[in-house]
Design an enzyme around this catalytic site. Structure first.
Site, PDB file in Angstrom:
ATOM      1  N   SER A   1     106.208 115.400 -83.969  1.00  0.00           N
ATOM      2  CA  SER A   1     107.261 115.738 -85.195  1.00  0.00           C
ATOM      3  C   SER A   1     106.830 115.868 -86.636  1.00  0.00           C
ATOM      4  O   SER A   1     107.562 116.168 -87.633  1.00  0.00           O
ATOM      5  CB  SER A   1     108.311 114.582 -85.181  1.00  0.00           C
ATOM      6  OG  SER A   1     109.212 115.087 -84.319  1.00  0.00           O
TER       7      SER A   1
ATOM      8  N   SER B   1     110.894 116.639 -85.413  1.00  0.00           N
ATOM      9  CA  SER B   1     112.232 116.184 -85.855  1.00  0.00           C
ATOM     10  C   SER B   1     111.951 116.049 -87.333  1.00  0.00           C
ATOM     11  O   SER B   1     113.210 116.056 -88.121  1.00  0.00           O
ATOM     12  CB  SER B   1     112.365 115.028 -85.252  1.00  0.00           C
ATOM     13  OG  SER B   1     111.571 113.965 -85.521  1.00  0.00           O
TER      14      SER B   1
ATOM     15  N   LYS C   1     111.380 110.545 -94.936  1.00  0.00           N
ATOM     16  CA  LYS C   1     112.352 110.805 -93.775  1.00  0.00           C
ATOM     17  C   LYS C   1     113.408 109.731 -93.599  1.00  0.00           C
ATOM     18  O   LYS C   1     113.140 108.519 -93.646  1.00  0.00           O
ATOM     19  CB  LYS C   1     111.400 111.023 -92.535  1.00  0.00           C
ATOM     20  CG  LYS C   1     112.067 111.325 -91.405  1.00  0.00           C
ATOM     21  CD  LYS C   1     111.136 111.694 -90.077  1.00  0.00           C
ATOM     22  CE  LYS C   1     111.857 112.149 -89.020  1.00  0.00           C
ATOM     23  NZ  LYS C   1     110.919 112.350 -87.775  1.00  0.00           N
TER      24      LYS C   1
HETATM   25  N1  GLN Z   1     110.041 117.141 -80.293  1.00  0.00           N
HETATM   26  C1  GLN Z   1     109.731 115.990 -79.534  1.00  0.00           C
HETATM   27  C2  GLN Z   1     110.951 115.335 -78.931  1.00  0.00           C
HETATM   28  O1  GLN Z   1     111.820 115.754 -79.149  1.00  0.00           O
HETATM   29  C3  GLN Z   1     109.087 114.904 -80.295  1.00  0.00           C
HETATM   30  C4  GLN Z   1     109.751 114.157 -81.462  1.00  0.00           C
HETATM   31  C5  GLN Z   1     109.166 113.444 -82.423  1.00  0.00           C
HETATM   32  O2  GLN Z   1     107.874 113.463 -82.399  1.00  0.00           O
HETATM   33  N2  GLN Z   1     109.621 112.515 -82.978  1.00  0.00           N
HETATM   34  O3  GLN Z   1     110.923 114.136 -78.691  1.00  0.00           O
END
Ligand code: GLN
Length: 488
Positions: free
Chosen positions: A180, A156, A81
């Protein structure tokens, strides 16, 4: 091995590499060719360095030939990532503000993968600074779900999940602050592990919300995810939040599922808002465990209804502080329109950050301001302690918990982007696990009528990854989902 080599599991591929039927060079070439073929549709990669990657594959073959294989994953191509530093490679975090930045050092997880002979393959697309649930917040364009390219892959770490699901990588690293890794794994029909807070070093992982972030692993089988966790986990002096826990032999313990005696089903996770197809799939999985000799008990986590608001106070507060370093002075993008020093800050940040990141910086600054600090930030910290308390209380009674990962299967691109509150609800079942510091994984457990993957979440006590991996492995071996691939 049956089928295409880029869909092989790391364990099968290791056997082929060991026996000499396959070389890492051939495997890596197959993965690269696959990527070139399908990534026009998916957009899972922000960048890759084919030559560097091929050099690593050839070096792996040489090592193996001379009897110096370094680990089970020696020679296996693994995607990263784009917020985990790899020396000499660009790192953008999905943001314009880091365009042109090249990492001068390796993250600890990357260093450990290098020392294990992994082939470091490509920088994977993501929501900007890991903020999002759909991969629509990337400066480099959205990622498509390989099962249906009109749908999101989740976020994400959407690029990581899509790449592994589509055979563009054998394994991948992601990060999980509130879901995420688990949510995109569920949307893309693969396995995703969010380790316990402190189990994997955050050194070289660009911080979003430091008290919640963990590096997670994506794979097509539970055993593959366990192998990668084995390599990257463990204490690191360079990360003060990393914890010196006792590491296990995660591969060897995969068959130890009978030690997980009691499984809790939190009743709050099966109420309104959960799609019927998902409910049925999870209930069938629970029945499987019940008839396999585990005791199933209903449990209650009364405070998790506050998990989303608490998360959006704490995560944005931490993000507003962490993202202050991106100012156009030291690295990345600098606005060409700036006339003086103050202008550099304002214009660079104004042009360099996307809408969601700006929204979070503003919210985080607000909750940390002197007027709101007590009523928002301190209160959220207190409720976080209560949520953690709920988890620890339940874990005195049960060894693991099972919940859905997401309220619905993958949604359409564009469906929720205009409504942040609806988007934030995508993580309703995953966020509390980060707040509690526990470990959780997402495992394929069915398909919707429309052919979209469904995932279940298995949650374990902090530093008990071996137990949730064993439970997941038990289910995986009895079902056929690992052999199913998207038609892309
Ligand atoms: N979807 C959540 C957010 O927008 C979690 C994101 C993540 O785990 N990096 O913050």
């Amino acid at each position: 091995m049956d089928g295409e080599i880029f869909y092989g599991s790391a364990a099968e591929l290791e056997r082929l590499l060991d026996s000499g039927e396959l070389t890492s060079q051939e495997l890596t070439e197959a993965v690269i060719a696959r990527t070139k073929l399908v990534d026009k549709k998916l957009n899972a990669f922000i960048h890759f360095d084919e030559e560097k990657t091929m050099r690593e594959a050839i070096a792996s073959d040489r090592r193996r030939k001379s009897g110096r294989k370094m680990s089970a994953l020696d020679g296996i191509p693994i995607g990263i990532k784009d917020l985990i530093a790899e020396r000499g490679q660009p790192m953008t975090c999905g943001s314009k503000i880091l365009s042109g930045y090249v990492s001068p050092y390796d993250a600890t997880v990357v260093e450990r993968m290098r020392e294990s002979g992994c082939v470091l393959w490509g920088r994977l697309n993501m929501d900007e600074f890991a903020m999002g649930s759909s991969n629509e917040n990337s400066h480099f364009g959205n990622v498509a779900n390989p099962w249906d390219i009109s749908r999101v892959p989740g976020g994400s770490s959407g690029g990581s999940a899509a790449a592994v699901a589509a055979g563009e990588a054998i394994l991948a690293l992601g990060s999980d602050t509130g879901g995420s890794v688990r949510q995109p794994a569920a949307f893309c029909g693969i396995v995703g592990l969010k380790p316990s807070y402190g189990a994997v070093s955050r050194y070289g992982l660009v911080a979003f919300a430091s008290s919640l972030d963990q590096v997670g692993q994506f794979g097509r089988t539970v055993a593959d995810v366990a192998s990668l966790f084995q390599i990257i986990s463990g204490h690191d002096e360079r990360d003060s939040s990393s914890y010196p826990f006792e590491k296990r032999d995660y591969g060897a313990e995969l068959s130890n599922h009978s030690r997980v005696k009691r499984i809790g089903i939190p009743k709050e996770c099966f109420g309104d808002g959960l799609d019927e197809e998902i409910r049925r799939a999870i209930e069938a999985a629970i029945d499987f465990y019940g008839s396999g000799g585990h005791e199933i008990v209903e449990v209650s986590l009364p405070t998790i209804e506050y998990a989303i608001p608490v998360y959006y106070v704490i995560a944005t507060a931490e993000a507003s502080a962490n993202l202050a370093r991106f100012d156009g002075i030291r690295y990345g993008y600098r606005s060409a329109a700036a006339q003086n020093a103050i202008d550099i800050y304002f214009k660079t940040r104004g042009e360099g950050f996307g809408a969601e990141v700006k929204r979070r910086i503003m919210l985080g600054t607000y909750v940390l301001s002197s007027e709101n600090f007590e009523s928002c930030y301190l209160r959220a910290q207190k409720v976080r302690t209560m949520i953690r308390g709920d988890f620890m209380r339940v874990f005195t009674d049960v060894d693991a918990m099972i919940t859905p990962v997401t309220p619905s299967a993958a949604f359409k691109i564009g469906e929720k982007i205009a409504d942040p509150m609806r988007m934030y609800l995508s993580d309703i079942y995953t966020i509390s696990v980060n707040l509690a510091g526990a470990c959780g994984l997402s495992l394929p457990c069915g398909f919707s009528k429309t052919g979209l993957p469904i995932g279940m979440q298995i949650i374990g006590r902090p530093f008990h990854e071996h137990e949730i991996l064993a439970l997941a492995n038990e289910f995986e071996l009895a079902h056929d989902f690992r052999g199913m691939h998207p038609d892309i």
